[in-house]
Design a protein around this motif. Structure first.
Motif, mmCIF file in Angstrom:
data_model
loop_
_atom_site.group_PDB
_atom_site.id
_atom_site.type_symbol
_atom_site.label_atom_id
_atom_site.label_comp_id
_atom_site.label_asym_id
_atom_site.label_seq_id
_atom_site.Cartn_x
_atom_site.Cartn_y
_atom_site.Cartn_z
ATOM 1 N N HIS A 78 0.861 -1.186 0.000
ATOM 2 C CA HIS A 78 0.000 0.000 0.000
ATOM 3 C C HIS A 78 0.893 1.230 0.000
ATOM 4 O O HIS A 78 1.720 1.419 0.896
ATOM 5 C CB HIS A 78 -0.922 0.019 1.219
ATOM 6 N N ASP A 137 -0.340 -2.500 -4.823
ATOM 7 C CA ASP A 137 -1.597 -3.243 -4.764
ATOM 8 C C ASP A 137 -2.734 -2.280 -4.444
ATOM 9 O O ASP A 137 -3.876 -2.506 -4.829
ATOM 10 C CB ASP A 137 -1.510 -4.338 -3.690
ATOM 11 N N ARG A 138 -2.388 -1.233 -3.738
ATOM 12 C CA ARG A 138 -3.351 -0.178 -3.426
ATOM 13 C C ARG A 138 -2.573 1.120 -3.278
ATOM 14 O O ARG A 138 -1.469 1.129 -2.726
ATOM 15 C CB ARG A 138 -4.087 -0.520 -2.124
ATOM 16 N N ASN A 156 -4.592 3.233 -11.451
ATOM 17 C CA ASN A 156 -4.666 2.038 -10.621
ATOM 18 C C ASN A 156 -6.126 1.761 -10.251
ATOM 19 O O ASN A 156 -6.852 2.661 -9.834
ATOM 20 C CB ASN A 156 -3.832 2.230 -9.349
ATOM 21 N N SER A 157 -6.547 0.510 -10.412
ATOM 22 C CA SER A 157 -7.946 0.160 -10.139
ATOM 23 C C SER A 157 -8.286 0.253 -8.659
ATOM 24 O O SER A 157 -9.458 0.301 -8.287
ATOM 25 C CB SER A 157 -8.248 -1.250 -10.654
ATOM 26 N N ARG A 158 -7.261 0.255 -7.809
ATOM 27 C CA ARG A 158 -7.477 0.365 -6.365
ATOM 28 C C ARG A 158 -6.836 1.653 -5.842
ATOM 29 O O ARG A 158 -6.057 1.660 -4.911
ATOM 30 C CB ARG A 158 -6.923 -0.863 -5.639
ATOM 31 N N ARG A 159 -7.197 2.746 -6.495
ATOM 32 C CA ARG A 159 -6.683 4.050 -6.059
ATOM 33 C C ARG A 159 -7.730 4.727 -5.174
ATOM 34 O O ARG A 159 -8.930 4.531 -5.340
ATOM 35 C CB ARG A 159 -6.331 4.937 -7.248
ATOM 36 N N HIS A 160 -7.216 5.525 -4.211
ATOM 37 C CA HIS A 160 -8.096 6.196 -3.269
ATOM 38 C C HIS A 160 -7.610 7.629 -3.063
ATOM 39 O O HIS A 160 -6.468 7.967 -3.378
ATOM 40 C CB HIS A 160 -8.124 5.454 -1.925
#
Length: 440
Positions: free
Chosen positions: A340, A363-364, A387-391
């Protein structure tokens, strides 16, 4: 004039409003008024895109092991402003900083009345360093890190006994140029007639620019990969192991306390510098000084593991080359862990390339922001990412506290980006980890 540390610091920082002003005339004017303290200093000049601070640290540690007093001038600071001017790794005290500010303040006022205009923040700090090591606290040698570029950098009024150019990367392109060759031209501006230059530059075109400048000034050049080479490199739990062969000597099984292949390369530059200081400038530096100096050298915020459980790493990867080195190290060391990444950066960087590399390694990934005049917003960073798991999380303190709480044994938390961001993050993280009794 100033009577307290806070007053002095407030005035120094107020000079940021002047931005950057190319040219050496203001520095030369102030040095004339101060009686040329820069001419009283034996120095090494270190420029380049990445690795300057680490190379300074390795060389300073070697010199200390050999019994020499070594001053350093570096930027930016990481935990306290005073770090920028240090003696044997210890920042100058508040009283000396006030004294130096009072030495420079009247000159700044007088200079503002001339056609040259007032000095910038960096020019003032540089003048303070020259005054400190030239008149207040003389030392055996001072390692001056270039602030930006080289040719017109405020430090470039010195005539060193040795120059080092660590690397060339596409950073500060709006000021230094947008090709490796253009940037190399600016960095090569620190090369002086007849003074040896050590370089870790790898790009063919950039290296040719440096070689041509050195040849024109009859300055001997020592290239990484030619006059000194690394072999048998392997990562350690904390640091790196490698063997080094120079034109003077072989050093099997050297170890550093700082992690990353790039740190082995930075260490090799420092060893080559120590060798030249020993051979040509009567510095009595022996092999045991080099070995111990490399192993004990520490530079904060460079792949620094703050905690093992949870596993937390901070790294000041603030340009494309720095991010490339970080992601390569993360993939190598933490291949079996979920990664992360928390990222905050300045808006004037090449963010698309940096974020693309981070996207591939994470991964995130969570984008955040911090209070700084040139800082990018979390939204800006988030929009660049694919990234598909971006925040996105604006409150970096709340974000980090949550991540530390939720981190598991199969994951690693990597906090990276601007060094200005990390300088705020580190003390907060240390307190957080200390409260949880997880600090190593």
């Amino acid at each position: 004039m100033f009577s307290t540390y806070e007053e002095a610091l407030e005035w120094i920082h107020s000079r940021l409003r002047l931005g950057m002003k190319p040219g050496l005339q203001r520095m030369e004017w102030m040095m004339e008024k101060l009686g040329h303290p820069e001419r009283r200093i034996k120095s090494v000049h270190i420029g380049g895109t990445n690795g300057k601070g680490s190379t300074v640290t390795f060389l300073r540690s070697i010199l200390q092991e050999a019994g020499y007093s070594a001053g350093t001038f570096t930027s930016p600071y990481f935990e306290k402003f005073n770090e920028r001017i240090s003696l044997n790794g210890n920042p100058i005290n508040d009283e000396d900083l006030v004294r130096l500010t009072n030495d420079i303040y009247p000159l700044a006022l007088e200079l503002e009345q001339t056609e040259l205009g007032g000095p910038t923040e960096f020019e003032i700090i540089t003048a303070m360093a020259f005054q400190y090591f030239g008149h207040v606290q003389p030392v055996d040698i001072v390692l001056f890190e270039v602030g930006l570029g080289g040719r017109y950098d405020s430090t470039n009024i010195i005539y060193p006994i040795l120059s080092i150019i660590t690397s060339i990367g596409l950073d500060h392109t709006a000021i230094l140029g947008d090709t490796y060759e253009q940037i190399a031209f600016e960095k090569a501006g620190i090369i002086k007639p007849g003074i040896s230059v050590i370089t870790g530059v790898k790009q063919k075109g950039a290296l040719e620019v440096i070689q041509d400048k050195a040849f024109s000034l009859k300055a001997p050049v020592y290239h990484f990969g030619k006059e000194f080479t690394i072999s048998d490199h392997k990562p350690l739990a904390q640091g790196e192991s490698f063997s080094l062969e120079t034109v003077f000597q072989n050093f099997p099984g050297l170890e550093t306390g700082m992690s990353g292949k790039h740190q082995a390369e930075n260490a090799s530059l420092a060893v080559m510098a120590a060798e030249l200081l020993n051979k040509f400038y009567s510095f009595l530096i022996e092999e045991n000084h080099i070995r111990t100096g490399l192993k004990t050298a520490f530079w904060p915020g460079r792949f620094e593991i703050l905690s093992e459980n949870p596993l937390v790493v901070i790294d000041g990867a603030h340009n494309e080359e720095g991010v490339a080195a970080l992601t390569a190290e993360v993939e190598k060391r933490f291949a079996d862990k979920r990664k992360h990444i928390v990222f905050a950066a300045l808006a004037d960087k090449k963010l698309d390339e940096m974020i693309s590399k981070l996207d591939s390694a994470a991964d995130r990934i969570t984008f955040t922001e911090f209070e700084f005049p040139r800082a990018a917003s979390a939204e800006e960073l988030y929009e660049i990412s694919t990234n598909s798991r971006r925040h996105l999380y604006k409150d970096w303190k709340g974000l980090i506290e949550t991540e530390v709480l939720e981190s598991g044994k199969d994951s690693v938390l990597i906090i990276t980006g601007s060094l200005y961001f990390l300088s705020e993050v580190k003390p907060f993280l240390l307190n957080l980890l200390k409260d949880k009794k997880t600090i190593i």
